[in-house]
Design an enzyme around this catalytic site. Structure first.
Site, PDB file in Angstrom:
ATOM      1  N   LYS A  69      -2.460  -8.023   0.504  1.00  0.00           N
ATOM      2  CA  LYS A  69      -2.162  -6.831  -0.291  1.00  0.00           C
ATOM      3  C   LYS A  69      -1.426  -7.196  -1.565  1.00  0.00           C
ATOM      4  O   LYS A  69      -0.559  -8.061  -1.565  1.00  0.00           O
ATOM      5  CB  LYS A  69      -1.328  -5.852   0.535  1.00  0.00           C
ATOM      6  N   ASP A 114       3.475   1.942   0.423  1.00  0.00           N
ATOM      7  CA  ASP A 114       2.852   1.119   1.460  1.00  0.00           C
ATOM      8  C   ASP A 114       3.699  -0.112   1.719  1.00  0.00           C
ATOM      9  O   ASP A 114       3.815  -0.581   2.843  1.00  0.00           O
ATOM     10  CB  ASP A 114       1.452   0.665   1.020  1.00  0.00           C
ATOM     11  N   PHE A 115       4.279  -0.631   0.649  1.00  0.00           N
ATOM     12  CA  PHE A 115       5.075  -1.847   0.778  1.00  0.00           C
ATOM     13  C   PHE A 115       6.291  -1.590   1.681  1.00  0.00           C
ATOM     14  O   PHE A 115       6.583  -2.360   2.588  1.00  0.00           O
ATOM     15  CB  PHE A 115       5.515  -2.339  -0.602  1.00  0.00           C
ATOM     16  N   GLU A 116       6.965  -0.473   1.431  1.00  0.00           N
ATOM     17  CA  GLU A 116       8.135  -0.143   2.264  1.00  0.00           C
ATOM     18  C   GLU A 116       7.710   0.065   3.722  1.00  0.00           C
ATOM     19  O   GLU A 116       8.386  -0.358   4.653  1.00  0.00           O
ATOM     20  CB  GLU A 116       8.833   1.118   1.733  1.00  0.00           C
ATOM     21  N   ARG A 135     -11.599   8.104  11.075  1.00  0.00           N
ATOM     22  CA  ARG A 135     -11.083   7.121  12.022  1.00  0.00           C
ATOM     23  C   ARG A 135     -10.371   7.800  13.194  1.00  0.00           C
ATOM     24  O   ARG A 135     -10.368   7.299  14.302  1.00  0.00           O
ATOM     25  CB  ARG A 135     -10.117   6.161  11.320  1.00  0.00           C
ATOM     26  N   LYS A 175     -10.099  -4.476  -1.256  1.00  0.00           N
ATOM     27  CA  LYS A 175      -9.616  -3.503  -0.280  1.00  0.00           C
ATOM     28  C   LYS A 175      -9.481  -2.184  -1.035  1.00  0.00           C
ATOM     29  O   LYS A 175      -8.615  -2.035  -1.900  1.00  0.00           O
ATOM     30  CB  LYS A 175      -8.276  -3.946   0.294  1.00  0.00           C
ATOM     31  N   GLU A 193     -15.425   3.131   3.112  1.00  0.00           N
ATOM     32  CA  GLU A 193     -14.250   3.824   2.600  1.00  0.00           C
ATOM     33  C   GLU A 193     -14.695   4.944   1.670  1.00  0.00           C
ATOM     34  O   GLU A 193     -15.509   4.717   0.766  1.00  0.00           O
ATOM     35  CB  GLU A 193     -13.391   2.806   1.825  1.00  0.00           C
ATOM     36  N   SER A 245      -7.744  -1.281  12.596  1.00  0.00           N
ATOM     37  CA  SER A 245      -7.052  -1.438  11.327  1.00  0.00           C
ATOM     38  C   SER A 245      -7.161  -2.921  10.947  1.00  0.00           C
ATOM     39  O   SER A 245      -7.873  -3.674  11.612  1.00  0.00           O
ATOM     40  CB  SER A 245      -5.616  -1.005  11.572  1.00  0.00           C
ATOM     41  N   LEU A 246      -6.465  -3.335   9.927  1.00  0.00           N
ATOM     42  CA  LEU A 246      -6.491  -4.754   9.540  1.00  0.00           C
ATOM     43  C   LEU A 246      -5.069  -5.299   9.538  1.00  0.00           C
ATOM     44  O   LEU A 246      -4.143  -4.597   9.132  1.00  0.00           O
ATOM     45  CB  LEU A 246      -7.034  -4.899   8.124  1.00  0.00           C
ATOM     46  N   ASP A 285      -8.702   1.652  -1.710  1.00  0.00           N
ATOM     47  CA  ASP A 285      -7.641   2.509  -1.199  1.00  0.00           C
ATOM     48  C   ASP A 285      -8.144   3.941  -1.070  1.00  0.00           C
ATOM     49  O   ASP A 285      -8.005   4.763  -1.968  1.00  0.00           O
ATOM     50  CB  ASP A 285      -6.435   2.434  -2.142  1.00  0.00           C
TER      51      ASP A 285
HETATM   52  S1  IVH Z   1     -12.985  -3.963   7.031  1.00  0.00           S
HETATM   53  C1  IVH Z   1     -12.602  -4.147  11.532  1.00  0.00           C
HETATM   54  N1  IVH Z   1     -13.179  -3.936   4.423  1.00  0.00           N
HETATM   55  O1  IVH Z   1      -8.432  -0.832   5.054  1.00  0.00           O
HETATM   56  C2  IVH Z   1     -12.520  -4.264  10.073  1.00  0.00           C
HETATM   57  N2  IVH Z   1     -11.657  -2.438   5.440  1.00  0.00           N
HETATM   58  O2  IVH Z   1      -5.867  -1.343   6.260  1.00  0.00           O
HETATM   59  C3  IVH Z   1     -12.515  -2.968   9.447  1.00  0.00           C
HETATM   60  N3  IVH Z   1     -10.483  -0.965   3.870  1.00  0.00           N
HETATM   61  O3  IVH Z   1      -9.159   0.629   8.143  1.00  0.00           O
HETATM   62  C4  IVH Z   1     -12.121  -2.891   8.082  1.00  0.00           C
HETATM   63  N4  IVH Z   1     -11.424  -1.734   2.048  1.00  0.00           N
HETATM   64  O4  IVH Z   1     -10.103   1.745   5.998  1.00  0.00           O
HETATM   65  C5  IVH Z   1     -12.577  -3.402   5.497  1.00  0.00           C
HETATM   66  N5  IVH Z   1     -13.486  -3.991   2.129  1.00  0.00           N
HETATM   67  C6  IVH Z   1     -12.892  -3.468   3.196  1.00  0.00           C
HETATM   68  C7  IVH Z   1     -11.938  -2.431   3.091  1.00  0.00           C
HETATM   69  C8  IVH Z   1     -11.336  -1.946   4.244  1.00  0.00           C
HETATM   70  C9  IVH Z   1     -10.572  -0.856   2.541  1.00  0.00           C
HETATM   71  C10 IVH Z   1      -9.589  -0.135   4.708  1.00  0.00           C
HETATM   72  C11 IVH Z   1     -10.182   0.337   5.994  1.00  0.00           C
HETATM   73  C12 IVH Z   1      -9.275  -0.209   7.050  1.00  0.00           C
HETATM   74  C13 IVH Z   1      -8.014  -0.369   6.297  1.00  0.00           C
HETATM   75  C14 IVH Z   1      -7.058  -1.312   6.949  1.00  0.00           C
END
Ligand code: IVH
Length: 692
Positions: free
Chosen positions: A320, A34-36, A139, A118, A181, A86-87, A120
């Protein structure tokens, strides 16, 4: 960077990121960490900021990766009511403070945040109607998702029916959405991979891929068996009195949804940093994979004010964690020889716990990396997990080096067959040049022969390993001489397995010729080249005897491929195998109907096709073949006709004229194949049936 360099680099980055997205979201088999990936995305973002007019809407910086696979129509698709975003993410605390400053500017009072782990896994969007799960969508591409309701109903953590009203202060709306998730705990992940290893199937690189892959299985029973878990983190709906994310989480957990207890309401950045620092270490003890912390603005009204970009909300971001590292002792080094002959040094380590699994082996990449880090036997080394299955050794703890440790001596000879290793200029890896006699390379060729796109014979690595090491088969041709009793000594094998294997070997006799040629594993002959060779030479015998010159006459085949084909057929070991294949009764030639032969009007005639036509050039070539002719790439003494459209280069025309080769135009060609009468009207009786 100048503009033209930027254009090229942007294209390169976009292609690379799109391909990595496909590997991650569709195939669930990423090959970089993911980092790369984030570094590449960051570089593209920077370039698009420098050259805003080069940023297009289809850029991976602006759209989320899609998990919908075009080849896979097993699931119905439905649009998302609200886009599934996404975030934004960062690995730097300074950037996190910038995020805080931005939200602060929009707010008229101190901003509260909710920090969560977060997780995974893979995102899921659940719709509930009248307290029952109505639909579960992945998604997808953020706008439409795959309907995986059948599978989701088999995940214990996800309630099909919500708890009755009275238990809660807040009655649930008649219809609402909740997102979260789906994850696979480390314990289930290890079990699943152990099973896969036993069966010789490819392993999942990490729990995320395993969760995403499992969710898309066709068998709901299998989904249930693999024990997925789920946490919800995003409620979308209107409930009077619920005006913050924190309150929403408490409420949905009362309705019976699993919500992670590892969350904190933060009133300042110190509290956020505390949460980050705590979980950067503590996550090592969690039974599930986490790759960071999500920081969300608590107030719904401030969330609305902040809004979102095309790809992610402005009210949330992810911090991250860098890949987890562990320190352990390097005990010894093995050298693995892959199916292509490439040698990979693999470290044997004192077992150590890393991201939820015990690590005993790790990749050392190649000789250069070992030298670069001056890695020595007995050293304490840093091990890291990226996106790959096998962790990597990334450095040495020099102060703890044993006094007598000597510089590492890389091997000079193949550990499997003893041949002197070679290394091509510019290549990082050594390889064993004993292509035809080195055991892993032989096994690799057998596996390739049996693979799905080749002869499609049931099997896998573990089976080939047994068949080869027990001397039951020595090359792919031996498969066609297998008899039931020869399989008696195989481990984990029964009568049914024998039946299935033999049946699938029998079925492979009907494999089209081009797939057989691909299955032979001639170096540099991929599926496309194999198709060309099959249609041009039509039989193994013809291909085997073709001189290099005839091979290179085809546009598809350069010097390198041609000499590789020659070397292949001249190799004594291959000749033995081919003799066996002849004896096996396989057709070894193009069967009637494989080229959709329409007539023999051009039988024995060789064409060069050049210029533009009313049909595409590929279609013109195919027409030549359908009428029994052959297509060559260059004008030479063997050519009978130059089929010339508009814009044929003058030098080609002159050369043809000088050699006495007849040049014909498109209309004359149609006359030749009987599609047109010499007067230019269609022959009713001979109209080619559904040509294209
Ligand atoms: S909130 C609009 N909260 O990370 C905000 N996402 O890299 C929606 N994810 O698509 C996401 N843990 O699949 C949220 N505590 C958390 C999360 C989380 C994992 C995932 C999620 C998102 C992705 C983005």
């Amino acid at each position: 960077m100048n503009r033209s360099t930027a254009v090229a680099r942007i294209r390169e980055l976009k292609d690379a990121l799109n391909e990595h997205n496909r590997k991650y979201y569709v195939l669930n088999a990423p090959d970089i960490s993911d980092f790369e990936y984030d570094l590449l995305l960051q570089e593209l973002t920077t370039l698009e900021k420098m050259f805003p007019d080069l940023a297009s809407d289809d850029s991976p910086t602006r759209k989320v990766g899609s998990d919908i696979s075009p080849e896979n129509n097993a699931f119905l698709q439905f649009p998302h009511k609200h886009p599934m975003l996404s975030l934004s993410n960062t690995y730097s605390k300074d950037e996190l403070l910038e995020f805080h400053n931005r939200t602060g500017k929009t707010a008229d009072q101190p901003v509260e945040y909710v920090c969560e782990l977060k997780l995974d896994g893979t995102a899921i969007c659940l719709t509930y109607k009248n307290g029952h799960l109505f639909r579960a969508l992945t998604r997808g591409d953020g706008t439409i998702g795959d309907d995986v309701t059948r599978n989701v109903l088999r995940i214990k953590a996800i309630p099909e029916k919500l708890k009755p009203f009275s238990a809660s202060d807040f009655p649930y709306p008649q219809e609402f959405e909740i997102r979260g998730e789906i994850i696979m705990p480390f314990s289930s992940f290890s079990e699943l991979n152990a099973e896969k290893e036993k069966k010789g199937e490819p392993l999942f690189a990490n729990p995320r891929n395993a969760a995403a892959g499992t969710l898309k299985l066709l068998s709901a029973d299998e989904v249930e068996r693999r024990s997925l878990d789920c946490y919800l983190y995003h409620f979308i709906g209107n409930v009077p009195g619920i005006d913050t994310h924190w309150k929403a989480l408490e409420m949905v957990s009362q309705w019976g949804f699993p919500v992670s207890e590892h969350r904190r309401l933060c009133h300042n950045t110190e509290q956020i940093m505390d949460f980050l620092d705590h979980w950067d270490k503590a996550r090592a003890d969690l039974p599930i994979a986490t790759d960071g912390v999500v920081i969300k603005v608590n107030s719904f009204s401030l969330q609305r004010t902040l809004g979102m970009t095309a790809k992610s909300p402005r009210w949330a971001t992810a911090y991250k964690f860098k890949a987890e590292q562990a320190v352990t002792r390097l005990l010894s080094v093995d050298f693995q020889v892959g199916r292509t002959g490439a040698v990979t040094p693999v470290a044997n380590l004192e077992p150590v716990l890393l991201s939820g699994t015990t690590v005993k082996r790790a990749s050392l990449h190649n000789a250069d990396q070992i030298a670069l880090h001056d890695i020595r036997l007995g050293d304490m080394v840093y091990v890291e997990k990226g996106g790959e299955i096998i962790p990597k050794v990334v450095g040495v703890d020099l102060p703890s080096r044993p006094q007598n440790a000597l510089p590492f001596q890389y091997i000079t000879h193949c550990p499997e067959c003893g041949t002197l290793l070679e290394r091509d200029p510019g290549e990082a890896k050594h390889f064993c040049p004993n292509r035809w006699e080195c055991p892993p390379q032989i096994k690799g060729r057998i596996e390739h022969f049996m693979s799905r796109k080749a002869m499609n014979i049931l099997g896998g690595e573990a089976l080939v390993e047994q068949l080869y090491s027990k001397d039951i088969i020595k090359d792919p041709a031996d498969l066609y001489f297998l008899e039931p009793h020869m399989l008696d000594t195989l481990e984990n094998w029964g009568e049914k397995s024998t039946q299935n294997l033999l049946r699938s070997i029998e079925a492979s006799r009907n494999t089209p010729f081009h797939r057989f040629l691909y299955a032979l594993g001639i170096p540099f002959v991929g599926e496309t080249t194999a198709k060309y060779l099959a249609s041009h030479f039509e039989s193994l015998q013809a291909l085997k005897n073709a001189p290099v010159q005839e091979l290179t006459e085809a546009q598809e085949i350069g010097e390198k491929i041609a000499s590789s084909i020659r070397d292949f057929f001249e190799n004594p070991r291959i000749q033995v195998m081919l003799e066996k294949l002849y004896a096996s009764g396989l057709p070894l030639r193009q069967e009637e109907g494989e080229t959709e032969r329409v007539s023999n009007r051009l039988e024995g005639k060789q064409f060069v096709v050049s210029g533009t036509f009313s049909r595409s050039r590929e279609e013109m070539k195919k027409l030549v073949q359908m009428h029994g002719g052959k297509v060559l790439s260059a004008v030479s003494g063997n050519v009978d006709f130059l089929l010339s459209g508009e814009k044929t280069g003058p030098s080609k025309l002159q050369k043809a004229a000088a050699m006495g080769i007849k040049t014909i135009g498109e209309t004359d060609f149609y006359v030749l194949i009987g599609e047109l009468s010499p007067e230019g009207t269609l022959f009713e009786s001979e109209k080619s049936p559904t040509l294209f």
